[in-house]
Write a protein that holds these residues in place. Structure first.
Motif, PDB file in Angstrom:
ATOM      1  N   UNK A 192       0.815  -1.219   0.000  1.00 36.47           N
ATOM      2  CA  UNK A 192       0.000   0.000   0.000  1.00 36.47           C
ATOM      3  C   UNK A 192       0.846   1.265   0.000  1.00 36.47           C
ATOM      4  N   UNK A 193       2.168   1.138  -0.067  1.00 33.52           N
ATOM      5  CA  UNK A 193       3.039   2.307  -0.191  1.00 33.52           C
ATOM      6  C   UNK A 193       3.462   2.528  -1.642  1.00 33.52           C
ATOM      7  N   UNK A 194       3.067   1.608  -2.517  1.00 31.99           N
ATOM      8  CA  UNK A 194       3.388   1.704  -3.938  1.00 31.99           C
ATOM      9  C   UNK A 194       2.114   1.503  -4.745  1.00 31.99           C
ATOM     10  N   UNK A 195       2.052   2.136  -5.909  1.00 29.84           N
ATOM     11  CA  UNK A 195       0.877   1.932  -6.742  1.00 29.84           C
ATOM     12  C   UNK A 195       0.807   2.912  -7.895  1.00 29.84           C
ATOM     13  N   UNK A 196      -0.251   2.804  -8.665  1.00 29.64           N
ATOM     14  CA  UNK A 196      -0.461   3.701  -9.798  1.00 29.64           C
ATOM     15  C   UNK A 196      -1.200   4.940  -9.302  1.00 29.64           C
ATOM     16  N   UNK A 197      -0.571   6.092  -9.453  1.00 25.87           N
ATOM     17  CA  UNK A 197      -1.114   7.343  -8.942  1.00 25.87           C
ATOM     18  C   UNK A 197      -1.892   8.087 -10.027  1.00 25.87           C
ATOM     19  N   UNK A 198      -3.112   8.452  -9.708  1.00 23.34           N
ATOM     20  CA  UNK A 198      -3.932   9.257 -10.609  1.00 23.34           C
ATOM     21  C   UNK A 198      -4.231  10.584  -9.917  1.00 23.34           C
ATOM     22  N   UNK A 199      -3.942  11.690 -10.598  1.00 24.72           N
ATOM     23  CA  UNK A 199      -4.125  13.032 -10.048  1.00 24.72           C
ATOM     24  C   UNK A 199      -5.238  13.751 -10.796  1.00 24.72           C
ATOM     25  N   UNK A 200      -5.952  14.620 -10.075  1.00 21.09           N
ATOM     26  CA  UNK A 200      -7.099  15.309 -10.660  1.00 21.09           C
ATOM     27  C   UNK A 200      -7.099  16.780 -10.273  1.00 21.09           C
ATOM     28  N   UNK A 201      -7.776  17.587 -11.126  1.00 21.21           N
ATOM     29  CA  UNK A 201      -7.896  19.017 -10.854  1.00 21.21           C
ATOM     30  C   UNK A 201      -9.208  19.364 -10.171  1.00 21.21           C
ATOM     31  N   UNK A 202     -10.230  18.534 -10.348  1.00 25.74           N
ATOM     32  CA  UNK A 202     -11.525  18.838  -9.745  1.00 25.74           C
ATOM     33  C   UNK A 202     -12.215  17.541  -9.321  1.00 25.74           C
ATOM     34  N   UNK A 203     -13.209  17.673  -8.466  1.00 24.16           N
ATOM     35  CA  UNK A 203     -13.869  16.520  -7.860  1.00 24.16           C
ATOM     36  C   UNK A 203     -14.759  15.760  -8.846  1.00 24.16           C
ATOM     37  N   UNK A 204     -15.253  16.424  -9.871  1.00 26.86           N
ATOM     38  CA  UNK A 204     -16.149  15.756 -10.816  1.00 26.86           C
ATOM     39  C   UNK A 204     -15.431  14.584 -11.487  1.00 26.86           C
ATOM     40  N   UNK A 205     -14.256  14.839 -12.045  1.00 23.51           N
ATOM     41  CA  UNK A 205     -13.476  13.781 -12.685  1.00 23.51           C
ATOM     42  C   UNK A 205     -12.954  12.784 -11.657  1.00 23.51           C
ATOM     43  N   UNK A 206     -12.611  13.308 -10.482  1.00 21.52           N
ATOM     44  CA  UNK A 206     -12.155  12.458  -9.382  1.00 21.52           C
ATOM     45  C   UNK A 206     -13.205  11.404  -9.053  1.00 21.52           C
ATOM     46  N   UNK A 207     -14.450  11.831  -8.921  1.00 18.59           N
ATOM     47  CA  UNK A 207     -15.529  10.904  -8.572  1.00 18.59           C
ATOM     48  C   UNK A 207     -15.864   9.957  -9.725  1.00 18.59           C
ATOM     49  N   UNK A 208     -15.731  10.439 -10.973  1.00 24.53           N
ATOM     50  CA  UNK A 208     -15.980   9.561 -12.119  1.00 24.53           C
ATOM     51  C   UNK A 208     -14.986   8.401 -12.128  1.00 24.53           C
ATOM     52  N   UNK A 209     -13.723   8.731 -11.901  1.00 23.41           N
ATOM     53  CA  UNK A 209     -12.691   7.688 -11.896  1.00 23.41           C
ATOM     54  C   UNK A 209     -12.897   6.735 -10.728  1.00 23.41           C
ATOM     55  N   UNK A 210     -13.267   7.274  -9.565  1.00 26.25           N
ATOM     56  CA  UNK A 210     -13.504   6.435  -8.392  1.00 26.25           C
ATOM     57  C   UNK A 210     -14.674   5.481  -8.637  1.00 26.25           C
ATOM     58  N   UNK A 211     -15.734   5.978  -9.228  1.00 23.43           N
ATOM     59  CA  UNK A 211     -16.879   5.116  -9.538  1.00 23.43           C
ATOM     60  C   UNK A 211     -16.512   4.060 -10.569  1.00 23.43           C
ATOM     61  N   UNK A 212     -15.658   4.451 -11.519  1.00 16.70           N
ATOM     62  CA  UNK A 212     -15.206   3.494 -12.533  1.00 16.70           C
ATOM     63  C   UNK A 212     -14.424   2.353 -11.888  1.00 16.70           C
ATOM     64  N   UNK A 213     -13.564   2.679 -10.932  1.00 17.13           N
ATOM     65  CA  UNK A 213     -12.769   1.646 -10.257  1.00 17.13           C
ATOM     66  C   UNK A 213     -13.663   0.657  -9.527  1.00 17.13           C
ATOM     67  N   UNK A 214     -14.757   1.138  -8.967  1.00 17.36           N
ATOM     68  CA  UNK A 214     -15.685   0.235  -8.265  1.00 17.36           C
ATOM     69  C   UNK A 214     -16.292  -0.795  -9.215  1.00 17.36           C
ATOM     70  N   UNK A 215     -16.321  -0.482 -10.507  1.00 17.06           N
ATOM     71  CA  UNK A 215     -16.936  -1.406 -11.468  1.00 17.06           C
ATOM     72  C   UNK A 215     -15.938  -2.379 -12.091  1.00 17.06           C
ATOM     73  N   UNK A 216     -14.630  -2.054 -12.075  1.00 22.49           N
ATOM     74  CA  UNK A 216     -13.657  -2.899 -12.767  1.00 22.49           C
ATOM     75  C   UNK A 216     -12.715  -3.641 -11.816  1.00 22.49           C
TER      76      UNK A 216
END
Length: 227
Positions: A189-213
């Protein structure tokens, strides 16, 4: 069935999300430590330099003011353009994995500017060599400066690429809402693929996508990402 035929039957990944962001690559804690150490070393060196040349500076107010401004300018350059230099990330999220292309942010004129400086320095060295008829001056620090100028002449901003693991191989996810970062982990949990965002809308879209895949057993944890 050979490898080529197998590849034809593999499901093709499709792009789901794409975005670009310019931000600091390092964590606030790491940035603060780096800045503090650099400022402490720089101020110590500057103080010793001023103390060693105080007799000269005390006789000339212009030299003192000019030196202070020069030292302040160098400090601002290192802090703003090097230590706090931002990185540009281009993300592509597919149904199979994620891709990111990243490189340091420089102004559009940076390449021409650096090459111009290199050419000027090289021409200066050539002029001095012709004027003196000797290459003896190309010894020590001057030689290092000449080599640096040649390297600067061929300067390019390298572009790096990183690819995540297939979504099905991730077991943990760190969600940092303060820094707007989502990190997927396999085991460590100290290593991984980092995804950065500028706003919460895209942040939440990606988070919801991860829940599905991601696998149903994947653990999502909301906490500050320290790295």
């Amino acid at each position: 069935m050979n490898q080529h035929e197998k590849a034809l039957y593999l499901p093709k990944s499709k792009d789901v999300l794409n975005w670009k962001i310019k931000t600091l690559a390092r964590s606030p804690r790491e940035m603060m430590i780096t800045q503090s150490i650099f400022i402490a070393i720089y101020m110590t060196g500057s103080t010793l330099y001023m103390w060693g040349g105080w007799i000269m500076f005390s006789d000339s107010l212009y030299s003192l003011v000019g030196t202070i401004l020069a030292l302040a300018g160098i400090l601002a350059y290192y802090l703003c353009l090097l230590i706090r230099q931002k990185t540009i990330y281009n993300y592509t999220i597919t149904t199979h994995h994620a891709l990111v292309e990243y490189y340091l942010h420089y102004p559009d004129f940076a390449s021409s500017f650096f090459k111009g400086i290199a050419i000027a320095v090289i021409m200066l060295f050539v002029f001095v060599a012709v004027l003196t008829g000797s290459l003896v001056f190309l010894i020590g620090p001057v030689a290092m400066a000449f080599i640096a100028a040649i390297k600067l002449l061929n300067w390019e901003n390298p572009i790096h690429h990183e690819q995540s693991l297939p979504w099905g191989e991730y077991n943990f996810v760190t969600v940092d809402r303060k820094r707007l970062m989502i990190i997927t982990h396999r085991t460590d949990v100290t290593l991984g693929f980092e995804a950065r965002f500028q706003h919460e809308v895209l942040f939440n879209k990606y988070l919801n996508f991860l829940h599905t895949v991601l696998p149903p057993t994947a653990e999502f944890t909301e906490k500050a990402w320290k790295w």
